[in-house]
Motif scaffolding. Structure first.
Motif: not given
Length: 472
Positions: A399-414, A458-467
């Motif tokens: 779910a995280e990877a799908v949710l973020l897949a179109h936002r690679v390159g954006e910055t976030f508060d964490a 940097v990465t949000a790949d639903p295929a590998t579920r990697k963020v």
């Protein structure tokens, strides 16, 4: 309770099911046995349908293992009645259904549907403690003194009838308004009393909010949810029953315990060292559990401290014995001997541990089928624990990877929750928790533990579920 939701698009969890080799259906013979048991449900000789039990579960649950009734004793203290679904009365030893439940081990929960331990005709039907239905149950009656100490324990097979299916959010709202129904009106008082006893004996609970994936119309939403107080109070009744079961089995010289080594002194020392830099006050003489209980895990530095404390909770296992008790019979998180007996619809081990307790309490031999199962259960439960854990993590990561897949390159508060130990040749990094969406993921860079940071996806790949994020 803190709930943060972010809508995710449609997600296919089928690949995760195939990866984990989760069964799609029950074998015909096992399904047939479940339907036969449902058509002719057991009716114990003892009738406790006069006791107004109620269940307290997540709102959408239908596999209801436990029903509760609390009262004050005339002599002072409390009486806890805890009815547990009598699954063993529905499952024939040596049959096809029993064999299939050994293959499954436990119910696996996924956002698009559960993979149940038992067919739904039992787990959400004839064996579930649904309201206004007569059901076979194992009823624990535990008498406590005014300080919450156990003074007497009894258990029996009995017919019960739940009066209502309550949920945590509704129960919390009723508690806040002072309108809890009578069967659980004492739960806030008793839950707080049992929690305080646990902290005094050294119990440790990690108050981290849970990530979850929930359906939302045609899509899914990612949820970060902290437990409501009534959920914690309810858990104390289950812990109380599990400790009573462990005592019975240890006294009888046979059983199945849920064990975990106590926190290692060196791990506690490291955690104490981390407390001051994270702004956590840890007075001398105060236990780890008491420190954790006083924290607000929604605050970044407190959350980082709680994350560090997870190192204390290692080595949980099922431990079978027949004769001499285990060298280490306790559960470090409970700070007492403890057993799983309160969720037999969802966990295989509970069915057999309960049968041992029934036999020992009645001073009769443990049935051969239950005794023979004990040595095999630890390995089966360990394997299915890994599968269930992988399913939960995999669903959230997808779910995280799908949710973020179109936002690679954006910055976030964490917030920086965890920082890797420095090692030669390893890139610095750790774990961060985003403010929004509620994502927890790896991040490279020299993270300042417990501090606010800005990170770039940097990465949000639903295929590998990697963020993966990088510190900006």
């Amino acid at each position: 309770m803190v709930i943060r939701r972010v809508l995710a698009p449609r997600i296919d969890f089928g690949a995760l099911r195939r990866e984990l080799e989760l069964p799609e259906r029950f074998p015909p013979a096992a399904q047939r046995e479940a339907e036969e048991a449902s058509a002719a449900p057991p009716r114990p000789d003892v009738d406790r349908t006069d006791v107004p039990f109620v269940t307290v579960d997540p709102a959408t649950s239908r596999d209801l293992d436990q029903a509760m009734h609390l009262a004050r004793r005339r002599s002072g203290g409390f009486r806890v009645r805890y009815a547990i679904a009598d699954v063993a009365a529905h499952v024939r030893p040596g049959g096809a259904l029993e064999e299939e439940t050994w293959r499954r081990g436990q119910t696996v929960y996924l956002p698009d549907g559960n993979v149940p331990l038992h067919p739904e005709t039992l787990s959400e039907g004839a064996a579930s403690l649904l309201p206004d239905q007569d059901r076979a149950a194992v009823v624990w009656t535990i008498d406590l003194d005014a300080d919450g100490g156990t003074v007497a324990v009894a258990l029996e097979r009995a017919l019960v009838r739940s009066r209502a299916k309550l949920d945590y959010v509704g129960v919390q709202a009723a508690a806040d308004a002072g309108r809890l129904p009578e069967p659980i009106a004492l739960l806030p008082e008793l839950g707080a009393l049992l929690t305080a006893r646990g902290l005094r004996r050294g119990a440790v609970n990690l108050p981290l909010p849970e990530q979850d994936v929930e359906p939302d119309g045609d899509g899914w939403r990612l949820v970060l949810r902290g437990p409501v107080p009534m959920e914690e109070h309810n858990a104390q009744i289950s812990l109380l029953t599990g400790m009573a079961a462990a005592d019975i089995m240890l006294a009888g010289g046979i059983g199945l315990l849920r064990t975990m080594p106590p926190p290692r002194p060196e791990a506690v020392a490291r955690l104490r060292t981390a407390a001051a830099p994270l702004g956590v006050h840890w007075p001398d003489g105060v236990g780890v559990g008491e420190v954790l209980a006083g924290l607000d895990a929604s605050e970044p530095r407190a959350a980082a401290f709680v994350d560090q404390a997870a190192e204390l909770m290692r080595g949980a296992a099922y431990t079978a014995f027949d004769g001499a008790p285990p060298e280490q019979p306790a559960h470090g998180g409970v700070a007492a001997a403890y057993a799983h007996v309160t969720a037999p619809l969802r966990r295989l081990a509970d069915r057999y541990a309960t049968e041992v307790c029934l036999a020992l309490h009645a001073d009769r031999p443990v049935p051969d089928w239950a005794r023979a199962a004990l040595p095999r259960l630890p390995q089966v439960m360990a394997a299915t624990d890994r599968t269930a854990g992988a399913a939960t993590r995999g669903a959230v990561e997808l779910a995280e990877a799908v949710l973020l897949a179109h936002r690679v390159g954006e910055t976030f508060d964490a917030a920086a929750l965890e920082v890797d130990e420095p090692r030669p040749g390893r890139q610095p990094g750790g774990t961060v928790a985003l403010d929004a969406p509620p994502v927890r993921a790896r991040c490279t860079g020299a993270l300042p533990l417990g501090e606010r940071v800005r990170v770039r996806l940097v990465t949000a790949d639903p295929a590998t579920r990697k963020v993966l994020f990088a510190l900006t």
